[in-house]
Enzyme design. Structure first.
Site, PDB file in Angstrom:
ATOM      1  N   SER A   4      -2.304  -2.059  11.735  1.00  0.00           N
ATOM      2  CA  SER A   4      -1.482  -3.189  11.304  1.00  0.00           C
ATOM      3  C   SER A   4      -1.758  -3.596   9.860  1.00  0.00           C
ATOM      4  O   SER A   4      -1.483  -2.844   8.933  1.00  0.00           O
ATOM      5  CB  SER A   4      -1.713  -4.357  12.274  1.00  0.00           C
ATOM      6  OG  SER A   4      -0.767  -5.379  12.094  1.00  0.00           O
ATOM      7  N   ASP A   7       0.299   4.431  -2.000  1.00  0.00           N
ATOM      8  CA  ASP A   7       1.586   4.640  -2.664  1.00  0.00           C
ATOM      9  C   ASP A   7       1.526   4.282  -4.146  1.00  0.00           C
ATOM     10  O   ASP A   7       2.197   4.905  -4.975  1.00  0.00           O
ATOM     11  CB  ASP A   7       2.677   3.807  -1.984  1.00  0.00           C
ATOM     12  CG  ASP A   7       3.166   4.439  -0.686  1.00  0.00           C
ATOM     13  OD1 ASP A   7       2.606   5.480  -0.287  1.00  0.00           O
ATOM     14  OD2 ASP A   7       4.118   3.901  -0.083  1.00  0.00           O
ATOM     15  N   LYS A  38       0.163   1.150  13.884  1.00  0.00           N
ATOM     16  CA  LYS A  38       0.892  -0.045  14.340  1.00  0.00           C
ATOM     17  C   LYS A  38       1.640  -0.623  13.138  1.00  0.00           C
ATOM     18  O   LYS A  38       1.069  -1.306  12.299  1.00  0.00           O
ATOM     19  CB  LYS A  38      -0.045  -1.094  14.928  1.00  0.00           C
ATOM     20  CG  LYS A  38       0.698  -2.339  15.410  1.00  0.00           C
ATOM     21  CD  LYS A  38      -0.262  -3.421  15.871  1.00  0.00           C
ATOM     22  CE  LYS A  38       0.503  -4.676  16.278  1.00  0.00           C
ATOM     23  NZ  LYS A  38       1.204  -5.314  15.131  1.00  0.00           N
TER      24      LYS A  38
END
Length: 437
Positions: A307, A318, A332
């Protein structure tokens, strides 16, 4: 995230009995004869509601035990939500209070995050310095029995209730680990769990270690203070490198994860969400100020990183801000909103999926590390004695002091192969950076 409420449609058995006949009579003949409503329509499925009312009546009249209306209706709500996904649920007064306590960092139990996976009670992660972590529980362990009660058929709510209890009482669980032929039986002593979500130390001179065990409301503030403390211990100079440890971090508060990522980023998107409701579509971007500066960064993740922990790892990956090391994360990628129902109850509902800056969904996929390093323990192999210059009596010391192993080296490194490799990578990155100048 901002909670919202919606009107309660079903309030009691008598209400259903009174309103359904009138509603059916109000329908035009063609509509009443149509067995299925238009899938795109917002109209209530009256035939299904009528069936629900009939089931309700049968239970009230014929079930072996007398059950009050309130219990039946709340069981219906719980079942309705539990069938959606593993994270949506109805929160009764006790669960609602427990969720608030967990978010704020204090709760009772054994210190474990669990969920339902393939209808089995599965460990997401043990929380640091709790009975669960000290007993050696790991992510993906399946809990088969709790104090002699099989978890087969138990709801997540029922299982959690069995594991909770007064501090200093014992809890016996039977756990099956992937790759093992037989289950293991563990006895844990419940504690009043008070978690500090941030820990830190210097691994070696100039190299810091920042551990975040879960994302609570003050985690970003504590993480910034930890970085400042480590810089002070390094004579006030900027750290040469930092290991951000998100292993076995089950997640927590979304805004906290965004704020932690923002400590290391000075531009660009951190995370965005997409859902059906307008207020479930959000985007979070980094602020220009970067408290942690451009310190070299390695982020450790594993199967227990879930999460909010995956949000941070995905954003830093990224944005090419750090090297992600370890093993694949839990996967998740959904957002839950907690919606109050009255004063003491609530609804935790999955309302959106979140995406990394490059548009990757983490749901059921996880974050793949840039450098895969499995869990292990460092062991020094026995070797034959080797005589070195420093062993000779009366040897000359090097100008400026003795060399050799770093005196500030953390004992933590001897027990944690992944962490040791992260530190080695940070040192290598600094060597390459210096040579490139």
């Amino acid at each position: 995230m901002t909670p919202f409420a919606f009107p309660l449609l079903l309030t009691s058995r008598r209400f259903l009995a009174a309103v359904l006949p009138a509603a059916m009579l109000a329908l035009p003949p063609a509509a009443a004869a149509t067995p299925e409503a238009d899938p795109g329509s917002d109209a209530l499925p009256l035939e299904d509601i009528q069936t629900f009312a009939e089931v309700f009546e049968h239970i009230k009249r014929a079930y072996v035990k007398d059950i009050d209306d309130r219990t039946l209706l709340r069981n219906a709500m719980r079942g309705m939500l539990n069938e959606l996904d593993p994270h949506s649920t109805y929160l009764d007064e006790e669960q609602y209070k427990s969720l608030r306590e967990t978010t704020e960092g204090e709760f009772g139990g054994i210190g474990i995050e669990v969920g339902m996976e393939d209808d089995r009670l599965t460990v997401i992660t043990p929380i640091d310095d709790t009975p669960a972590s000290r007993a050696g529980l790991e992510s993906r362990d399946v809990i088969m029995r709790i104090d002699g009660t099989s978890t087969d058929g138990l709801s997540l709510h029922e299982a959690v209730n069995l594991m909770r209890g007064e501090p200093d009482t014992e809890l016996e669980i039977t756990v099956l680990r992937e790759g093992e032929d037989s289950p293991r039986q563990l006895t844990l002593t419940r504690e009043n769990i008070r978690t500090e979500s941030v820990k830190h130390e210097l691994l070696a001179s100039g190299y810091g270690y920042l551990r975040i065990s879960q994302f609570q409301t003050r985690t970003a503030e504590q993480a910034l203070q930890a970085i400042d403390d480590m810089q002070e211990q390094s004579d006030g100079r900027t750290l040469d490198g930092l290991v951000l440890d998100l292993r076995n971090n089950p997640g927590g508060v979304l805004q906290s994860a965004v704020d932690v990522a923002d400590l290391f980023l000075n531009h660009g998107r951190v995370v965005y969400t997409e859902g059906r409701l307008d207020n479930s579509e959000m985007s979070f971007s980094a602020n220009p100020s970067t408290p942690a500066g451009d310190v070299s960064l390695v982020v450790l993740i594993n199967g227990g990183s879930a999460s909010a922990a995956e949000i941070v790892a995905g954003a830093l990956q990224d944005q090419r801000r750090g090297v992600i090391m370890g093993t694949e994360s839990f996967g998740k990628g959904s957002v839950q909103q907690v919606m109050p129902l009255g004063e003491n109850e609530g609804l935790k509902l999955t309302t959106a999926l979140y995406y990394t800056p490059n548009g990757r969904s983490i749901q059921a996929q996880g974050i793949e590390p840039d450098v895969k390093v499995v869990r292990g323990r460092l062991e020094i192999a026995d070797s034959t004695f080797e005589l070195r210059e420093a062993d000779l009596e009366g040897h000359l010391d090097a100008p400026g002091g003795a060399g050799g192993a770093d005196a500030a080296s953390s004992s933590r490194l001897r027990d944690d192969y992944q962490l040791s490799e992260a530190l080695n990578l940070l040192k290598a990155l600094n060597v390459v950076d210096r040579r490139g100048r």
